[in-house]
Design a protein around this motif. Structure first.
Motif, PDB file in Angstrom:
ATOM      1  N   ILE A  46     -16.586  20.345  -9.615  1.00  0.00           N
ATOM      2  CA  ILE A  46     -16.902  19.842  -8.534  1.00  0.00           C
ATOM      3  C   ILE A  46     -17.164  18.389  -8.794  1.00  0.00           C
ATOM      4  CG2 ILE A  46     -17.670  20.177  -6.145  1.00  0.00           C
ATOM      5  CD1 ILE A  46     -17.899  22.963  -6.750  1.00  0.00           C
ATOM      6  N   ALA A  47     -18.222  18.932 -10.062  1.00  0.00           N
ATOM      7  CA  ALA A  47     -18.521  16.557  -9.729  1.00  0.00           C
ATOM      8  C   ALA A  47     -17.369  16.079 -10.202  1.00  0.00           C
ATOM      9  CB  ALA A  47     -19.623  17.273 -11.117  1.00  0.00           C
ATOM     10  N   ILE A  48     -16.445  16.616 -11.260  1.00  0.00           N
ATOM     11  CA  ILE A  48     -15.576  15.986 -12.338  1.00  0.00           C
ATOM     12  C   ILE A  48     -14.581  15.537 -10.671  1.00  0.00           C
ATOM     13  CG2 ILE A  48     -13.592  15.825 -13.736  1.00  0.00           C
ATOM     14  CD1 ILE A  48     -15.036  16.955 -15.401  1.00  0.00           C
ATOM     15  N   GLY A  49     -14.464  16.682 -10.153  1.00  0.00           N
ATOM     16  CA  GLY A  49     -13.407  16.208  -8.906  1.00  0.00           C
ATOM     17  C   GLY A  49     -14.271  14.932  -7.708  1.00  0.00           C
ATOM     18  N   ILE A  50     -15.055  15.196  -7.324  1.00  0.00           N
ATOM     19  CA  ILE A  50     -15.518  14.146  -6.752  1.00  0.00           C
ATOM     20  C   ILE A  50     -15.810  12.909  -7.576  1.00  0.00           C
ATOM     21  CG2 ILE A  50     -17.671  13.325  -5.421  1.00  0.00           C
ATOM     22  CD1 ILE A  50     -17.931  16.414  -4.700  1.00  0.00           C
ATOM     23  N   THR A  51     -16.413  13.013  -7.983  1.00  0.00           N
ATOM     24  CA  THR A  51     -16.361  11.783  -9.116  1.00  0.00           C
ATOM     25  C   THR A  51     -14.975  10.979  -9.413  1.00  0.00           C
ATOM     26  OG1 THR A  51     -18.514  12.102  -9.998  1.00  0.00           O
ATOM     27  CG2 THR A  51     -17.159  11.144 -11.397  1.00  0.00           C
ATOM     28  N   GLY A  52     -13.849  11.017  -9.708  1.00  0.00           N
ATOM     29  CA  GLY A  52     -13.206  10.867  -9.486  1.00  0.00           C
ATOM     30  C   GLY A  52     -12.474  10.628  -8.137  1.00  0.00           C
ATOM     31  N   TYR A  53     -12.715  11.287  -8.006  1.00  0.00           N
ATOM     32  CA  TYR A  53     -12.311  10.968  -6.128  1.00  0.00           C
ATOM     33  C   TYR A  53     -12.867   9.557  -5.832  1.00  0.00           C
ATOM     34  CZ  TYR A  53     -11.380   9.977  -1.400  1.00  0.00           C
ATOM     35  OH  TYR A  53     -10.727   9.541  -0.093  1.00  0.00           O
ATOM     36  N   PHE A  54     -14.210   9.746  -5.753  1.00  0.00           N
ATOM     37  CA  PHE A  54     -14.727   8.560  -5.332  1.00  0.00           C
ATOM     38  C   PHE A  54     -14.947   7.491  -6.596  1.00  0.00           C
ATOM     39  CE2 PHE A  54     -17.177  11.431  -2.842  1.00  0.00           C
ATOM     40  CZ  PHE A  54     -17.063  10.600  -1.790  1.00  0.00           C
ATOM     41  N   GLY A  55     -14.128   7.576  -7.502  1.00  0.00           N
ATOM     42  CA  GLY A  55     -13.648   6.192  -8.193  1.00  0.00           C
ATOM     43  C   GLY A  55     -12.711   5.821  -8.472  1.00  0.00           C
ATOM     44  N   LEU A  56     -12.020   6.542  -8.220  1.00  0.00           N
ATOM     45  CA  LEU A  56     -10.311   6.422  -7.893  1.00  0.00           C
ATOM     46  C   LEU A  56      -9.515   6.012  -6.533  1.00  0.00           C
ATOM     47  CD1 LEU A  56      -8.699   8.396 -10.823  1.00  0.00           C
ATOM     48  CD2 LEU A  56      -9.589   5.675 -10.686  1.00  0.00           C
ATOM     49  N   LEU A  57      -9.829   7.157  -5.748  1.00  0.00           N
ATOM     50  CA  LEU A  57      -8.701   6.974  -4.597  1.00  0.00           C
ATOM     51  C   LEU A  57      -9.430   6.446  -3.404  1.00  0.00           C
ATOM     52  CD1 LEU A  57      -7.500  10.811  -5.697  1.00  0.00           C
ATOM     53  CD2 LEU A  57      -6.202   8.761  -5.716  1.00  0.00           C
ATOM     54  N   SER A  58     -11.045   6.520  -3.651  1.00  0.00           N
ATOM     55  CA  SER A  58     -11.890   6.483  -1.720  1.00  0.00           C
ATOM     56  C   SER A  58     -11.060   5.045  -1.196  1.00  0.00           C
ATOM     57  CB  SER A  58     -12.987   6.466  -1.713  1.00  0.00           C
ATOM     58  OG  SER A  58     -13.397   6.880  -0.944  1.00  0.00           O
ATOM     59  N   PRO A  59     -11.107   4.099  -1.742  1.00  0.00           N
ATOM     60  CA  PRO A  59     -10.615   3.406  -1.028  1.00  0.00           C
ATOM     61  C   PRO A  59      -9.393   3.031  -0.166  1.00  0.00           C
ATOM     62  CG  PRO A  59     -11.632   2.307  -2.792  1.00  0.00           C
ATOM     63  CD  PRO A  59     -11.709   3.409  -3.259  1.00  0.00           C
ATOM     64  N   THR A  60      -8.477   3.342  -1.024  1.00  0.00           N
ATOM     65  CA  THR A  60      -7.386   3.459  -0.756  1.00  0.00           C
ATOM     66  C   THR A  60      -7.160   4.646   0.493  1.00  0.00           C
ATOM     67  OG1 THR A  60      -6.485   3.141  -2.676  1.00  0.00           O
ATOM     68  CG2 THR A  60      -4.643   4.466  -0.886  1.00  0.00           C
ATOM     69  N   VAL A  61      -8.131   5.779   0.213  1.00  0.00           N
ATOM     70  CA  VAL A  61      -8.038   6.572   1.816  1.00  0.00           C
ATOM     71  C   VAL A  61      -8.666   5.878   2.929  1.00  0.00           C
ATOM     72  CG1 VAL A  61      -8.575   9.754   1.802  1.00  0.00           C
ATOM     73  CG2 VAL A  61      -7.904   8.793  -0.132  1.00  0.00           C
ATOM     74  N   ILE A  62      -9.478   5.625   2.616  1.00  0.00           N
ATOM     75  CA  ILE A  62     -10.078   4.793   4.131  1.00  0.00           C
ATOM     76  C   ILE A  62      -9.190   4.140   4.731  1.00  0.00           C
ATOM     77  CG2 ILE A  62     -12.447   3.511   4.540  1.00  0.00           C
ATOM     78  CD1 ILE A  62     -13.592   4.805   2.400  1.00  0.00           C
ATOM     79  N   LYS A  63      -8.416   3.553   3.752  1.00  0.00           N
ATOM     80  CA  LYS A  63      -7.588   2.448   4.553  1.00  0.00           C
ATOM     81  C   LYS A  63      -6.520   3.009   5.211  1.00  0.00           C
ATOM     82  CE  LYS A  63      -7.762  -1.265   1.572  1.00  0.00           C
ATOM     83  NZ  LYS A  63      -7.488  -2.201  -0.330  1.00  0.00           N
ATOM     84  N   LEU A  64      -6.053   4.273   4.349  1.00  0.00           N
ATOM     85  CA  LEU A  64      -4.556   5.294   5.057  1.00  0.00           C
ATOM     86  C   LEU A  64      -5.934   5.854   6.350  1.00  0.00           C
ATOM     87  CD1 LEU A  64      -3.672   6.847   1.959  1.00  0.00           C
ATOM     88  CD2 LEU A  64      -2.305   5.526   3.218  1.00  0.00           C
ATOM     89  N   VAL A  65      -6.943   6.223   6.103  1.00  0.00           N
ATOM     90  CA  VAL A  65      -7.011   6.893   7.214  1.00  0.00           C
ATOM     91  C   VAL A  65      -7.216   6.396   8.635  1.00  0.00           C
ATOM     92  CG1 VAL A  65      -9.131   8.335   8.211  1.00  0.00           C
ATOM     93  CG2 VAL A  65      -8.149   9.058   6.120  1.00  0.00           C
ATOM     94  N   GLY A  66      -7.821   4.794   7.887  1.00  0.00           N
ATOM     95  CA  GLY A  66      -8.203   4.173   9.666  1.00  0.00           C
ATOM     96  C   GLY A  66      -6.791   4.091   9.895  1.00  0.00           C
ATOM     97  N   ALA A  67      -5.933   3.226   9.491  1.00  0.00           N
ATOM     98  CA  ALA A  67      -3.939   3.210   9.734  1.00  0.00           C
ATOM     99  C   ALA A  67      -3.988   4.580  10.584  1.00  0.00           C
ATOM    100  CB  ALA A  67      -3.399   2.873   8.010  1.00  0.00           C
ATOM    101  N   MET A  68      -3.885   5.751   9.796  1.00  0.00           N
ATOM    102  CA  MET A  68      -3.783   6.682  10.537  1.00  0.00           C
ATOM    103  C   MET A  68      -4.683   7.091  12.144  1.00  0.00           C
ATOM    104  SD  MET A  68      -4.408  11.070   9.737  1.00  0.00           S
ATOM    105  CE  MET A  68      -6.207  10.586   9.880  1.00  0.00           C
TER     106      MET A  68
END
Length: 140
Positions: free
Chosen positions: A76-98
């Protein structure tokens, strides 16, 4: 249990961590988009963590009969850390656009319903009211 079950469980927990991070970002963007009051956030946090816990334990039940081991928390920690390190800014932009796209579609649907249904009905009602008023004035 054999090693394949352990590795499958680790993989599932990494995916759960990624999902938890994604859900948290959607939750954060939704709270800012809908201007949620600060006093309500702790309640929403409890709901988020309860849902995340239920999902993780449901996945654990499906993967390894619900055994909680150290590698579960590591995954779980690897998944959360990887997400916030790699994907979070992109997902935030995509969710805002959605959210903006959904808002635009709903606004278009509302305007269409208003032009096609509400405005003509109001026109008919106002015209009938004027006719009734004229009939009343003429007969009076």
């Amino acid at each position: 249990m054999n090693a394949s079950i352990h590795f499958a469980t680790i993989g599932a927990m990494i995916l759960c961590g990624l999902g938890m991070g994604t859900a948290f970002d959607v939750y954060r963007v939704a709270c800012s988009r809908f201007s949620v009051r600060r006093w309500m956030l702790p309640g929403f946090d409890v709901v988020y963590w309860a849902a995340a816990t239920l999902v993780v334990f449901r996945v654990l039940l499906a993967r390894n009969e619900g055994e909680v081991r150290l590698y579960v928390f590591l995954g779980i920690a690897i998944g959360i850390t990887g997400y916030f390190g790699l994907l979070s800014p992109t997902v935030i932009k995509l969710v805002g656009a959605m959210f903006r796209a959904v808002r635009s579609v709903l606004l278009f649907v509302w305007k269409t319903i208003r032009v096609v249904l509400i405005v003509p009905v109001l026109w008919i009602v106002r015209t009938l009211a004027r006719l009734i008023d004229i009939v009343f004035v003429v007969t009076a």
